[in-house]
Enzyme design. Structure first.
Site, PDB file in Angstrom:
ATOM      1  N   LYS A 105      -7.417   9.805  -0.059  1.00 53.47           N
ATOM      2  CA  LYS A 105      -7.887   8.458  -0.020  1.00 53.47           C
ATOM      3  C   LYS A 105      -9.719   8.527  -0.288  1.00 53.47           C
ATOM      4  O   LYS A 105     -10.243   8.097  -1.197  1.00 53.47           O
ATOM      5  CB  LYS A 105      -7.642   7.531   0.920  1.00 53.47           C
ATOM      6  CG  LYS A 105      -6.217   6.925   0.856  1.00 53.47           C
ATOM      7  CD  LYS A 105      -5.588   6.318   1.820  1.00 53.47           C
ATOM      8  CE  LYS A 105      -4.237   5.858   1.741  1.00 53.47           C
ATOM      9  NZ  LYS A 105      -3.470   5.283   2.667  1.00 53.47           N
ATOM     10  N   ASP A 146      -5.832  -3.187   1.935  1.00 51.13           N
ATOM     11  CA  ASP A 146      -4.444  -2.931   1.972  1.00 51.13           C
ATOM     12  C   ASP A 146      -3.644  -4.189   1.736  1.00 51.13           C
ATOM     13  O   ASP A 146      -2.495  -4.029   1.552  1.00 51.13           O
ATOM     14  CB  ASP A 146      -4.235  -2.441   3.470  1.00 51.13           C
ATOM     15  CG  ASP A 146      -3.624  -1.088   3.326  1.00 51.13           C
ATOM     16  OD1 ASP A 146      -3.484  -0.515   2.284  1.00 51.13           O
ATOM     17  OD2 ASP A 146      -3.796  -0.513   4.143  1.00 51.13           O
ATOM     18  N   GLN A 157      -4.688   3.596   8.599  1.00 50.07           N
ATOM     19  CA  GLN A 157      -3.831   4.102   8.204  1.00 50.07           C
ATOM     20  C   GLN A 157      -2.391   3.960   9.036  1.00 50.07           C
ATOM     21  O   GLN A 157      -2.539   3.899  10.334  1.00 50.07           O
ATOM     22  CB  GLN A 157      -4.117   5.742   8.223  1.00 50.07           C
ATOM     23  CG  GLN A 157      -2.935   6.449   7.426  1.00 50.07           C
ATOM     24  CD  GLN A 157      -2.538   6.481   6.117  1.00 50.07           C
ATOM     25  OE1 GLN A 157      -3.589   5.729   5.290  1.00 50.07           O
ATOM     26  NE2 GLN A 157      -1.433   6.477   5.463  1.00 50.07           N
TER      27      GLN A 157
HETATM   28  N1  GUN Z   1       1.045   4.385   5.282  1.00 44.47           N
HETATM   29  C1  GUN Z   1       2.054   4.874   4.241  1.00 44.47           C
HETATM   30  N2  GUN Z   1       1.525   3.933   3.270  1.00 44.47           N
HETATM   31  C2  GUN Z   1       0.381   3.092   3.426  1.00 44.47           C
HETATM   32  C3  GUN Z   1      -0.427   2.182   2.992  1.00 44.47           C
HETATM   33  O1  GUN Z   1      -0.194   1.928   1.632  1.00 44.47           O
HETATM   34  N3  GUN Z   1      -1.621   1.883   3.671  1.00 44.47           N
HETATM   35  C4  GUN Z   1      -1.581   2.301   5.111  1.00 44.47           C
HETATM   36  N4  GUN Z   1      -2.544   1.773   5.507  1.00 44.47           N
HETATM   37  N5  GUN Z   1      -0.971   3.126   5.453  1.00 44.47           N
HETATM   38  C5  GUN Z   1       0.172   3.525   4.749  1.00 44.47           C
END
Ligand code: GUN
Length: 279
Positions: free
Chosen positions: A47, A114, A91
């Site tokens: 990311k 998110d 996350q």
């Molecule tokens: N862990 C797995 N997929 C995601 C996601 O789309 N966002 C976040 N914040 N954590 C994740």
């Protein structure tokens, strides 16, 4: 046809880079990771790398596995109040002793890139504008960019999680699809999938979807991330389903890169709404 999420995400990131430059803004994303799970750390690194590629500034907070819910909420509130920060990403999964729901609810809805805050989930279900979860939004982008008709199509979503299945169903309904949501308690899953124009599997079960479950010509989107004998695979038996499907996403290189591209697009949107000029 193989739906190349990797190529599409690169195109989207290039376009986004230009948009950010043209808008003269300087979006900032803050990520929070708790603990040292190698998979989560890898995703967060990817990311940050995407941020660098498009001209989004990013900062990463790394907290100890032993951190408590209150400590995390305190950090989130500091980021909410920081005018330099446009987007906040926590996350997941968080360690089990942390109340994830409370932490996600602490994120300001305007910075919730998110799309997991109940304010944004409610807006999505109500068909109102707002930030929407990255994985299902990225899937909608794949469908639209590959000109796969959604309005009037029967879409079967497998999985009812708050980050994929439920928002996926809402996005499809908002795009005029007829939607069936299946899950682990659904009896005779193949009855539903065989009647689908679009199958989206987010079950987390390797080889759940086989060729006999797919109507010839249907679109198959694989959200699964499974590790079998150290090899990454999705929920779909790719080789056999490829023979009957009209279009299919591979794993890796399908949905995953689109999730990250959508996170960048959400951060851009959050920054545009906050309207922060570049320094
Ligand atoms: N862990 C797995 N997929 C995601 C996601 O789309 N966002 C976040 N914040 N954590 C994740």
């Amino acid at each position: 046809m193989i739906l190349d999420g990797r190529a599409l995400s690169q195109q989207r990131l290039e376009i986004l880079k230009e948009k950010i430059q043209e808008a003269g803004i300087s979006p900032h994303l803050a990520t929070i990771i708790v603990g040292s799970d190698p998979g989560s750390r890898m995703y967060v690194r990817m990311k940050h790398k995407a941020c660098e590629q498009v001209g989004i500034h990013s900062i990463g907070l790394e907290l100890l596995e032993s951190s408590l819910t209150d400590e995390l909420i305190r950090r989130v509130r500091m980021l909410n109040e920081d005018p330099d920060i446009d987007g906040i990403l926590i996350q997941l999964p968080l360690p089990v002793h942390i109340d994830s729901h409370q932490v996600l609810e602490a994120v300001s809805p305007a910075k919730d890139v998110d799309g997991f805050h109940t304010h944004n989930i409610g807006s999505l279900v109500a068909g109102m504008p707002g930030l929407t979860p990255c994985t299902p939004t990225g899937i909608m982008t794949i469908l639209s960019d590959y000109h796969i008709p959604v309005a009037g199509a029967h879409a079967v979503v497998i999985g009812r999680s708050i980050d994929v299945g439920k928002p996926m169903a809402s996005l499809l309904i908002n795009a005029d699809a007829t939607v069936t949501v299946c899950h682990s308690k659904t009896s005779d899953l193949s009855y539903y999938t065989r009647h689908a124009d679009i199958v989206i599997s987010a079950a987390g079960r390797p080889k759940l979807i086989t060729a006999g479950m797919i109507r010839p010509g249907a679109t198959v989107i694989d959200v699964g991330i499974n590790h079998v004998d150290g090899v990454l695979c999705g929920d779909v038996d790719f080789e056999s389903v490829l023979e009957v499907a009209g279009a299919i996403t591979p794993v890796p290189g399908g949905v995953g890169p689109m999730t990250i591209a959508t996170l960048m697009e959400n951060t851009y949107r959050a920054a545009m709404d906050a309207c922060r000029p570049a320094q």
